[in-house]
Design an enzyme around this catalytic site. Structure first.
Site, short mmCIF file in Angstrom:
data_model
loop_
_atom_site.label_atom_id
_atom_site.label_comp_id
_atom_site.label_asym_id
_atom_site.label_seq_id
_atom_site.Cartn_x
_atom_site.Cartn_y
_atom_site.Cartn_z
N GLU A 45 0.85 -1.20 0.00
CA GLU A 45 0.00 0.00 0.00
C GLU A 45 0.88 1.24 0.00
OE1 GLU A 45 -2.39 2.80 -0.06
OE2 GLU A 45 -3.49 0.90 0.10
N ASN A 53 -10.16 3.76 -0.54
CA ASN A 53 -11.50 4.35 -0.60
C ASN A 53 -12.54 3.54 0.15
OD1 ASN A 53 -11.36 6.81 -1.88
ND2 ASN A 53 -12.12 6.09 -3.85
N THR A 54 -12.25 2.25 0.39
CA THR A 54 -13.22 1.43 1.12
C THR A 54 -13.57 2.08 2.46
OG1 THR A 54 -12.31 -0.55 0.08
CG2 THR A 54 -13.72 -0.91 1.98
N GLY A 60 -23.52 0.22 2.31
CA GLY A 60 -23.58 -1.21 2.55
C GLY A 60 -23.10 -2.01 1.36
N VAL A 167 4.47 0.84 -5.51
CA VAL A 167 4.90 0.06 -6.68
C VAL A 167 5.10 1.04 -7.84
CG1 VAL A 167 4.29 -1.75 -8.31
CG2 VAL A 167 3.72 -2.00 -5.88
N ARG A 292 -28.06 7.56 -9.31
CA ARG A 292 -27.21 8.69 -8.93
C ARG A 292 -27.08 9.69 -10.08
NH1 ARG A 292 -22.53 5.55 -5.43
NH2 ARG A 292 -23.85 5.23 -3.61
N HIS A 395 -17.32 10.99 -7.54
CA HIS A 395 -17.38 9.96 -6.51
C HIS A 395 -16.72 8.65 -6.93
CE1 HIS A 395 -18.74 7.64 -3.18
NE2 HIS A 395 -19.59 6.92 -3.87
N ARG A 435 -22.91 3.59 -11.43
CA ARG A 435 -22.79 2.55 -10.40
C ARG A 435 -23.90 2.70 -9.37
NH1 ARG A 435 -21.27 2.25 -5.46
NH2 ARG A 435 -19.97 4.11 -5.32
#
Length: 462
Positions: A45, A53-54, A60, A167, A292, A395, A435
């Site tokens: 990381e 972003n999680t 949910g 990386v 959205r 977003h 999405r």
């Protein structure tokens, strides 16, 4: 449990079976799955904070035909989930990926449960006809809960996770197979050999460079993304010949509080539990749980280009994230609707009329104004009354690396780049042009697990 401690960079070895780049939901799921199938895995990381972003996800995880739904009396079927997601995505979704996705959401809920990560409550998001959005029984925002829970599993399984390790290059054998990475950690460059590499680096929602390249019309928009969402995985993949797809498809989220330097996404669950949107006149102007794309466009079309989310204590009790929004000063309070109207500078009689009409629609389950059919379990009746000022912001990026449903990365000729896999927001194709809320977290688990399984099959074949 104590906060997860990344492994010190001095312990970074020269050889692994699988290198996972990115520590969000996708990367952690992939690492756990591959590790449990006997692979020697590491997670790299670039940021100091793990989870990507999680961490910022709030509503949910969508899944259909789950036991959790049945426990809540919701009878669902996967075919509906498929067709609704396909329609909501403008019918631009990769059908094979979408098919794999919807049929593997219920097993993903079970897989999490097997690891002690229980999502026992459900709500609804825009574009869905049923309550498919699974979340913890505490109703806590899904993102932080999931990252912490997955890191607990990672710690138990002793999978090394290195932060501040960037990386900078994918390495290739003479036959083009990806067989390792070059990293920069603590200013030192190191080569790591691997049988396979998984890109789980997230999207490019915080990259001015990529937004300018593919969506110059959104250049001035703020973003809900964490600062690390700069499309690094896309660059790594492009440098080894991977094809990018649908890069112009960028999602703008309708409800983002952005009056302060720090931008806060106001999760869809607030509307899913019953909140409404009003304009500068205190009137509704849209079905709040449309897609959205549609809701964002309607807000942008208002003279003020912003709106207010209005809700009561009953809704607040069902969307725990509101406690956080209030703590950081985003929530306007009113003792009555009239009081609230004055505080947000809208006409009190208009707002009262709007709320009365809405409450009647909820009672009769018939929204004659905008045909809303979901998120109508409760009206706006229980004092106190609240509002949050919102406007659309960048977003999510639906486009990304072109992959197969097995998470294999494709080049411009449609050929598989051996040894390279990609999953999560870094990959394009699943969501089409819009999405659905709750589908990204589902994608991280479904395709994270798939990547973990497929790299194992690939590594065993070498």
């Amino acid at each position: 449990m104590a906060k997860f401690q990344p492994t010190s960079v001095g312990k970074l070895e020269n050889d692994y079976d699988v290198v996972v780049i990115g520590s969000g939901g996708t990367g952690l799921s992939a690492a756990i799955q591959a590790n449990e199938l006997g692979m020697k895995v590491t997670v790299l990381e670039k940021e100091e904070e793990l989870g990507g972003n999680t961490n910022r996800a709030s509503s949910g995880m969508n899944a259909a035909e789950t036991n959790v739904q049945l426990h809540h009396g919701v009878i669902d079927n996967v075919a509906d989930f498929y067709h609704e997601t396909y329609k909501d995505g403008g019918r631009l979704n990769d059908k094979d990926m979408l098919g794999y996705f919807v049929y593997h959401t219920a097993p993903a809920i079970d897989w999490l449960s097997d690891h002690g990560i229980k999502l026992d409550d459900i709500t609804v998001t825009g574009g869905m006809s049923k309550k498919r959005t699974h979340r913890p029984a505490s109703m806590a925002p899904i993102g932080g809960f999931l990252v912490k829970s997955l890191l607990d599993v990672v710690a138990k399984e002793e999978i090394p996770v290195f932060n501040k390790t960037k990386v900078i290059k994918l390495r290739q054998a003479e036959d083009g197979r990806v067989n390792g990475v070059e990293v920069n950690a603590d200013g030192i460059t190191k080569i790591i050999n691997a049988k396979a590499v998984i890109l789980a680096t997230g999207g490019f929602g915080a990259s001015k460079e990529y937004i300018k390249r593919f969506r110059p019309d959104l250049e001035s928009y703020k973003t809900t993304n964490q600062p690390g969402a700069t499309g690094d995985g896309l660059k790594l993949a492009e440098n080894v010949g991977a094809e990018l797809m649908q890069m112009n498809l960028v999602q703008v989220h309708p409800t983002v509080q952005q009056d302060n330097p720090h931008v806060y996404l106001i999760g869809e669950a607030v509307r899913g539990e019953g909140a409404i949107l009003v304009n500068g006149e205190g009137k509704r102007f849209v079905n709040e749980l449309n897609t959205r794309k549609i809701v964002s466009n309607e807000i942008t079309a208002l003279p003020e280009h912003s709106a207010y989310l209005v809700f009561d204590q009953g809704i607040r009790d069902r969307a725990k994230a509101i406690e956080f929004y209030d703590k950081v000063g985003l929530v306007v309070h009113g003792d009555t609707i009239e009081d609230l109207a004055k505080k947000i500078n809208v006409d009190p009689s208009n707002l009262q009329q709007t709320v009365n009409t809405w409450n009647k629609a909820v009672e009769e389950h018939n929204d004659t104004e905008f045909n809303r059919t979901t998120g109508m379990d409760r009206g706006i009746t229980k004092p106190g009354f609240f509002a949050i000022h919102i406007a659309p912001a960048i977003h999510y990026t639906m486009g990304g690396i072109h992959i197969t449903p097995k998470t294999q990365v494709l080049d411009g000729n449609g050929d598989i780049i051996k040894g390279l896999f990609a999953a999560g927001e870094v990959a394009g194709g699943l969501h089409g042009n819009n999405r659905v809320g709750g589908n990204s977290i589902a994608e991280t688990i479904v395709f994270g697990r798939q990547a973990g399984q497929q790299v194992t099959l690939y590594a065993r074949s070498l």
